[in-house]
Design a protein around this motif. Sequence first.
Motif, PDB file in Angstrom:
ATOM      1  N   ASP A  59       0.834  -1.192   0.000  1.00  0.00           N
ATOM      2  CA  ASP A  59       0.000   0.000   0.000  1.00  0.00           C
ATOM      3  C   ASP A  59       0.870   1.244   0.000  1.00  0.00           C
ATOM      4  O   ASP A  59       2.093   1.172  -0.161  1.00  0.00           O
ATOM      5  N   GLU A  60       0.258   2.406   0.221  1.00  0.00           N
ATOM      6  CA  GLU A  60       0.991   3.665   0.139  1.00  0.00           C
ATOM      7  C   GLU A  60       2.062   3.807   1.209  1.00  0.00           C
ATOM      8  O   GLU A  60       2.991   4.605   1.075  1.00  0.00           O
ATOM      9  N   ASN A  61       1.961   3.015   2.278  1.00  0.00           N
ATOM     10  CA  ASN A  61       2.965   3.043   3.345  1.00  0.00           C
ATOM     11  C   ASN A  61       3.911   1.858   3.284  1.00  0.00           C
ATOM     12  O   ASN A  61       4.610   1.555   4.252  1.00  0.00           O
ATOM     13  N   SER A  62       3.914   1.160   2.139  1.00  0.00           N
ATOM     14  CA  SER A  62       4.769  -0.009   1.884  1.00  0.00           C
ATOM     15  C   SER A  62       4.456  -1.181   2.803  1.00  0.00           C
ATOM     16  O   SER A  62       5.309  -2.026   3.061  1.00  0.00           O
ATOM     17  N   ARG A  63       3.230  -1.245   3.287  1.00  0.00           N
ATOM     18  CA  ARG A  63       2.798  -2.420   4.049  1.00  0.00           C
ATOM     19  C   ARG A  63       2.336  -3.497   3.073  1.00  0.00           C
ATOM     20  O   ARG A  63       1.671  -3.203   2.079  1.00  0.00           O
ATOM     21  N   LEU A  64       2.669  -4.732   3.384  1.00  0.00           N
ATOM     22  CA  LEU A  64       2.409  -5.849   2.475  1.00  0.00           C
ATOM     23  C   LEU A  64       0.938  -6.256   2.517  1.00  0.00           C
ATOM     24  O   LEU A  64       0.321  -6.314   3.584  1.00  0.00           O
ATOM     25  N   HIS A  65       0.393  -6.550   1.326  1.00  0.00           N
ATOM     26  CA  HIS A  65      -0.996  -6.975   1.199  1.00  0.00           C
ATOM     27  C   HIS A  65      -1.081  -8.089   0.156  1.00  0.00           C
ATOM     28  O   HIS A  65      -0.196  -8.232  -0.691  1.00  0.00           O
ATOM     29  N   PRO A  66      -2.158  -8.876   0.198  1.00  0.00           N
ATOM     30  CA  PRO A  66      -2.340  -9.908  -0.821  1.00  0.00           C
ATOM     31  C   PRO A  66      -2.467  -9.302  -2.216  1.00  0.00           C
ATOM     32  O   PRO A  66      -2.991  -8.191  -2.393  1.00  0.00           O
ATOM     33  N   GLY A  67      -1.968 -10.037  -3.189  1.00  0.00           N
ATOM     34  CA  GLY A  67      -2.116  -9.664  -4.586  1.00  0.00           C
ATOM     35  C   GLY A  67      -2.713 -10.842  -5.320  1.00  0.00           C
ATOM     36  O   GLY A  67      -3.833 -11.264  -5.031  1.00  0.00           O
ATOM     37  N   LEU A  68      -1.953 -11.390  -6.269  1.00  0.00           N
ATOM     38  CA  LEU A  68      -2.408 -12.618  -6.921  1.00  0.00           C
ATOM     39  C   LEU A  68      -2.393 -13.796  -5.963  1.00  0.00           C
ATOM     40  O   LEU A  68      -3.033 -14.817  -6.212  1.00  0.00           O
ATOM     41  N   ALA A  69      -1.656 -13.671  -4.889  1.00  0.00           N
ATOM     42  CA  ALA A  69      -1.711 -14.660  -3.808  1.00  0.00           C
ATOM     43  C   ALA A  69      -2.652 -14.133  -2.731  1.00  0.00           C
ATOM     44  O   ALA A  69      -2.471 -13.026  -2.219  1.00  0.00           O
ATOM     45  N   GLU A  70      -3.667 -14.906  -2.400  1.00  0.00           N
ATOM     46  CA  GLU A  70      -4.598 -14.491  -1.358  1.00  0.00           C
ATOM     47  C   GLU A  70      -3.992 -14.637   0.032  1.00  0.00           C
ATOM     48  O   GLU A  70      -4.306 -13.872   0.943  1.00  0.00           O
ATOM     49  N   SER A  71      -3.095 -15.629   0.174  1.00  0.00           N
ATOM     50  CA  SER A  71      -2.461 -15.851   1.471  1.00  0.00           C
ATOM     51  C   SER A  71      -1.183 -16.647   1.254  1.00  0.00           C
ATOM     52  O   SER A  71      -0.952 -17.206   0.177  1.00  0.00           O
ATOM     53  N   TRP A  72      -0.359 -16.687   2.304  1.00  0.00           N
ATOM     54  CA  TRP A  72       0.890 -17.431   2.241  1.00  0.00           C
ATOM     55  C   TRP A  72       1.302 -17.802   3.643  1.00  0.00           C
ATOM     56  O   TRP A  72       0.910 -17.176   4.637  1.00  0.00           O
ATOM     57  N   GLU A  73       2.098 -18.867   3.735  1.00  0.00           N
ATOM     58  CA  GLU A  73       2.597 -19.291   5.043  1.00  0.00           C
ATOM     59  C   GLU A  73       3.901 -20.057   4.855  1.00  0.00           C
ATOM     60  O   GLU A  73       4.171 -20.613   3.783  1.00  0.00           O
ATOM     61  N   MET A  74       4.698 -20.066   5.909  1.00  0.00           N
ATOM     62  CA  MET A  74       5.925 -20.838   5.897  1.00  0.00           C
ATOM     63  C   MET A  74       5.615 -22.249   6.382  1.00  0.00           C
ATOM     64  O   MET A  74       5.181 -22.455   7.518  1.00  0.00           O
ATOM     65  N   VAL A  75       5.806 -23.224   5.507  1.00  0.00           N
ATOM     66  CA  VAL A  75       5.558 -24.622   5.853  1.00  0.00           C
ATOM     67  C   VAL A  75       6.680 -25.149   6.732  1.00  0.00           C
ATOM     68  O   VAL A  75       6.455 -25.862   7.709  1.00  0.00           O
ATOM     69  N   ASP A  76       7.896 -24.806   6.370  1.00  0.00           N
ATOM     70  CA  ASP A  76       9.085 -25.099   7.170  1.00  0.00           C
ATOM     71  C   ASP A  76      10.103 -24.026   6.822  1.00  0.00           C
ATOM     72  O   ASP A  76       9.843 -23.196   5.939  1.00  0.00           O
ATOM     73  N   PRO A  77      11.254 -23.964   7.492  1.00  0.00           N
ATOM     74  CA  PRO A  77      12.186 -22.865   7.237  1.00  0.00           C
ATOM     75  C   PRO A  77      12.660 -22.738   5.793  1.00  0.00           C
ATOM     76  O   PRO A  77      13.161 -21.676   5.409  1.00  0.00           O
ATOM     77  N   LEU A  78      12.484 -23.798   4.993  1.00  0.00           N
ATOM     78  CA  LEU A  78      12.945 -23.752   3.601  1.00  0.00           C
ATOM     79  C   LEU A  78      11.808 -23.839   2.594  1.00  0.00           C
ATOM     80  O   LEU A  78      12.050 -24.025   1.402  1.00  0.00           O
ATOM     81  N   THR A  79      10.568 -23.691   3.057  1.00  0.00           N
ATOM     82  CA  THR A  79       9.422 -23.836   2.157  1.00  0.00           C
ATOM     83  C   THR A  79       8.342 -22.812   2.483  1.00  0.00           C
ATOM     84  O   THR A  79       7.888 -22.709   3.622  1.00  0.00           O
ATOM     85  N   TRP A  80       7.942 -22.065   1.454  1.00  0.00           N
ATOM     86  CA  TRP A  80       6.795 -21.164   1.553  1.00  0.00           C
ATOM     87  C   TRP A  80       5.673 -21.694   0.664  1.00  0.00           C
ATOM     88  O   TRP A  80       5.926 -22.157  -0.445  1.00  0.00           O
ATOM     89  N   GLU A  81       4.456 -21.625   1.160  1.00  0.00           N
ATOM     90  CA  GLU A  81       3.304 -22.028   0.356  1.00  0.00           C
ATOM     91  C   GLU A  81       2.426 -20.815   0.079  1.00  0.00           C
ATOM     92  O   GLU A  81       2.034 -20.095   1.007  1.00  0.00           O
ATOM     93  N   PHE A  82       2.116 -20.587  -1.204  1.00  0.00           N
ATOM     94  CA  PHE A  82       1.268 -19.483  -1.615  1.00  0.00           C
ATOM     95  C   PHE A  82      -0.038 -20.043  -2.179  1.00  0.00           C
ATOM     96  O   PHE A  82      -0.021 -20.905  -3.060  1.00  0.00           O
ATOM     97  N   ARG A  83      -1.156 -19.548  -1.664  1.00  0.00           N
ATOM     98  CA  ARG A  83      -2.470 -19.923  -2.182  1.00  0.00           C
ATOM     99  C   ARG A  83      -2.951 -18.797  -3.095  1.00  0.00           C
ATOM    100  O   ARG A  83      -3.122 -17.651  -2.657  1.00  0.00           O
ATOM    101  N   LEU A  84      -3.134 -19.156  -4.352  1.00  0.00           N
ATOM    102  CA  LEU A  84      -3.353 -18.153  -5.393  1.00  0.00           C
ATOM    103  C   LEU A  84      -4.831 -17.838  -5.577  1.00  0.00           C
ATOM    104  O   LEU A  84      -5.708 -18.665  -5.330  1.00  0.00           O
ATOM    105  N   ARG A  85      -5.073 -16.645  -6.046  1.00  0.00           N
ATOM    106  CA  ARG A  85      -6.428 -16.153  -6.270  1.00  0.00           C
ATOM    107  C   ARG A  85      -7.048 -16.859  -7.479  1.00  0.00           C
ATOM    108  O   ARG A  85      -6.440 -16.929  -8.556  1.00  0.00           O
ATOM    109  N   LYS A  86      -8.255 -17.341  -7.318  1.00  0.00           N
ATOM    110  CA  LYS A  86      -8.943 -18.039  -8.405  1.00  0.00           C
ATOM    111  C   LYS A  86      -9.803 -17.056  -9.206  1.00  0.00           C
ATOM    112  O   LYS A  86     -10.206 -16.013  -8.707  1.00  0.00           O
ATOM    113  N   GLY A  87     -10.036 -17.418 -10.446  1.00  0.00           N
ATOM    114  CA  GLY A  87     -10.913 -16.613 -11.290  1.00  0.00           C
ATOM    115  C   GLY A  87     -10.238 -15.424 -11.945  1.00  0.00           C
ATOM    116  O   GLY A  87     -10.895 -14.624 -12.614  1.00  0.00           O
TER     117      GLY A  87
END
Length: 521
Positions: A59-87
């Motif tokens: 956003d205008e204050n450089s705070r992170l927001h969802p884009g084409l990824a609706e959400s994300w999480e760290m599965v383990d220290p070497l793996t990130w999972e991104f759930r992408l926006r449908k439609g």
Amino acid sequence: MKKLLLTSVFVVLAPVLAGAQTLTMGLGGNVTSLDPHYHSAGPNSAFAYTIFSRLTETDENSRLHPGLAESWEMVDPLTWEFRLRKGVKFHNGEDFTAEDVVFTFERIPQVVNSPGPYTSYLRGIVGTEIIDSHTLRIKTSHPVPILPLMMHNIAILDSTTHQDVTTEDFNSGKALVGTGPFRFVSGNTSEGIKLERNDTYWGSAPEWGSVNYRIITNGAARTAAFLAGDVDLIDQVASADVPRISQSDRGEIVSKVGLRLMYINFDHSRSENPVFLDDNTGNPLPTNPLKDVRVRQALSLALDRQVLVDRVMDGAAIPSMQYMPEGAYGHAGDLVAPAADPARAKELLAEAGYPEGFQITLHGSNDRFPNDARVLQAIGQMWTRIGVRTTVDAMPYGPFQTRASTQEFAAFLGTWGSGGEPGIGMTNTLATYNKEKGTGSINRGRYSNPAYDEALAAATAEMDDAAREEALVKVMHLLNDDMPILPLYIQKNTWAVKTGLSYAGRADEATMPQEVRSTKP
């Protein structure tokens, strides 16, 4: 696999809504390429944001927001999972899927002759795994806690449409197909670009049916166009023009403290036979004085940063010795800009073996940043006063950045606009250049310090936010001690907006037509 369309590399345009309003913008930054992966530069990215979307956005204050990824999480220290926006659909009707993200990651290292590679934002990524069409896992070689933040720099392409397209295909407009809020209609960077609203955009619909995207690099011409009513909004308002615009009935000034540090970069690539460096009789110096930290410290102490801010920038900046402004993540509260000390500067030069000083040419742009040529002249005068006789060579940004990228200068104006935390900037601008690792992608002075690299790598891999910030502050102190660059100031970003419109401004200095609003009922 996605179905191949015969029209895959052509933009399919929807008609502009009848009666829809047009926004005309006059922007100061020269867009050097329309390929969203060719040159990591602020004006290029700002334009790309109109056409393309990213996994994460800010956003205008450089705070992170969802884009084409609706959400994300760290599965383990070497793996990130991104759930992408449908439609989500690309401008030509192609569906957005995880395959497009993988394709984008694979394309970026293949972009040739980039003066500012985007590979730095893929740093640490060693693999991807498509779980399903809208779930993607990203594997890294080491913990990368800021990977979601890095993703906001990567414009996502279509694995079908953009197969085998070239940078020239983007520059011609043929390949400008994204999932962003606007579609490309016609034009180029020299004549202006026309965009129209993407009525299938996945996010909030832009207010404007069409946008005229004009590049006006001359500050006086930009202000004149605004006051004449030729454009509705301009950025990079020259500080000297702020009172005139404020006192007119044309519009208002919007100002926001930014995240862009301006600094002087040095040639660290040559120990012998340096360029643009002579003794005071005009003979070339056999060794590079800029390799001596005492010389760099002397050149820093020669600078009166408060004068640069007050008299040259007319208050539109903040003196700084670090990448982040006060209140931002990673700001070192005890690292303040020193007062100018010409006497101590001369002592340091003598200790380094240059009691009579030397001659140097200071290079930079004259059309990219507010008052850039004036800043260079002021610095040249300050250096000359301590015996470092300085010739200033300011030139248009295009040839300047090309020459700076090939280590042609001794000292030159550098800059970095941070994206919410300092680790990315410190890695891109001063970590040892390594194309394979993605470090030092715009380390144009070719500074290399193993102790710095090690400390920075450890800091950026720290998973705990508070501990990472503490470690980054220590790295910033390490830099300050070695002085590989001379930090000058952090810019304030300034826009002029026509009466009846509003724009909040952005810390990242981007001018986004999708965020301009009409205030008329």
